[in-house]
Design an enzyme around this catalytic site. Sequence first.
Site, PDB file in Angstrom:
ATOM      1  N   PHE A 256       8.977   3.241  70.286  1.00  0.00           N
ATOM      2  CA  PHE A 256      10.349   3.454  69.835  1.00  0.00           C
ATOM      3  C   PHE A 256      11.209   2.245  70.181  1.00  0.00           C
ATOM      4  CE2 PHE A 256       9.056   7.838  69.390  1.00  0.00           C
ATOM      5  CZ  PHE A 256       9.805   8.250  68.291  1.00  0.00           C
ATOM      6  N   GLY A 284       4.043   3.480  77.032  1.00  0.00           N
ATOM      7  CA  GLY A 284       4.069   2.807  75.740  1.00  0.00           C
ATOM      8  C   GLY A 284       4.792   3.602  74.670  1.00  0.00           C
ATOM      9  N   LYS A 285       5.497   4.651  75.070  1.00  0.00           N
ATOM     10  CA  LYS A 285       6.232   5.466  74.097  1.00  0.00           C
ATOM     11  C   LYS A 285       7.525   4.772  73.677  1.00  0.00           C
ATOM     12  CE  LYS A 285       4.492   9.739  76.235  1.00  0.00           C
ATOM     13  NZ  LYS A 285       4.875  10.960  77.003  1.00  0.00           N
ATOM     14  N   VAL A 286       8.213   4.190  74.631  1.00  0.00           N
ATOM     15  CA  VAL A 286       9.422   3.410  74.377  1.00  0.00           C
ATOM     16  C   VAL A 286       9.078   1.944  74.595  1.00  0.00           C
ATOM     17  CG1 VAL A 286      11.797   2.966  75.113  1.00  0.00           C
ATOM     18  CG2 VAL A 286      10.923   5.314  75.062  1.00  0.00           C
TER      19      VAL A 286
END
Length: 317
Positions: A256, A284-286
């Site tokens: 994101f 590693g999501k943001v």
Amino acid sequence: MDFEASAKILTTPVKGAKIVSNMTVDELVREYAGCAFGAGRLAKAVDIYYEMLASEKTTKFFGLAGAMTPAGMRNIIADLIRDGYIDVLVTTGANMVHDTVEALGLHHYKGSDCTNDIQLRHECIDRIYDVYLPDQHFTDLEEFLQGVYAGLPQEKLSIRQVLTEIGKNLDDDSSILKTAAEMGVPVYCPALQDSVIGLQAWLYKEGNPLHVDAFADMHEFMEICFETESAGAMLLGGGVPKNYILQSMLVTPRSFDYAIQLTMDHPETGGLSGATLDEAQSWGKVGENAKSVTVYADSTITLPLIVSAVRTRLSKR
């Protein structure tokens, strides 16, 4: 004292907010920008959300947890959908239950959190903090839902398709589900079973054919994530909606680029609702260079302020 090192740290003085008569919400928020603590975070959230909504290449995800619809937030969200500022909505089942209740003309009522709950039980009144609603509303809702389920196609459906069909059967322009159905915006509810909508689906299925694949939405959702050039998330609360949105990027090559979290939960207990967006970077999501902020305050206060300020800026583009 190392004055040269200190000068690199002490770069931005706190600037006291100046309040004058007839200020717009955006003008107030711009005054917040010079402040610290929650005020400064709210101003940063407005800056990030404006950039996110103004970006034509960014797919805009919206996570809706908590009890936002009975608290009076549904109009704001429906209008964001109608104006193209939400591309993907992920919600709890409860929010859509109460959206449907309102769409049927059945009101929630302002009450008090300081009350005799046993008396309310005897009066057949349910309480959500300081909001009341009669048990009869659920009887009417259940009758409506049973009619919708009876009219569903006799084929395997996803949860998103079921919610779309519910929206098509509503006649209220303030309804989130109706607006999403009209605008072609997908509404995902991974834990639909954890709501009256899901409970009534199970009851209907006990005596009638109803084929709902709880995993079918994953393929559609992941396609959206893979195809997006840029992704931004506005997260109200946490729970299932927050995780469902953020985990999606784990199976894509990207993260994101924008993330805003409005919450009152804290990270010390390890729960997702209080997990920081910095923590999401470790997964590693943001993204490493993402623009993100968490505002620790009641979403029923912060969301209207943020949306109002951002809409003012968008109108001046």
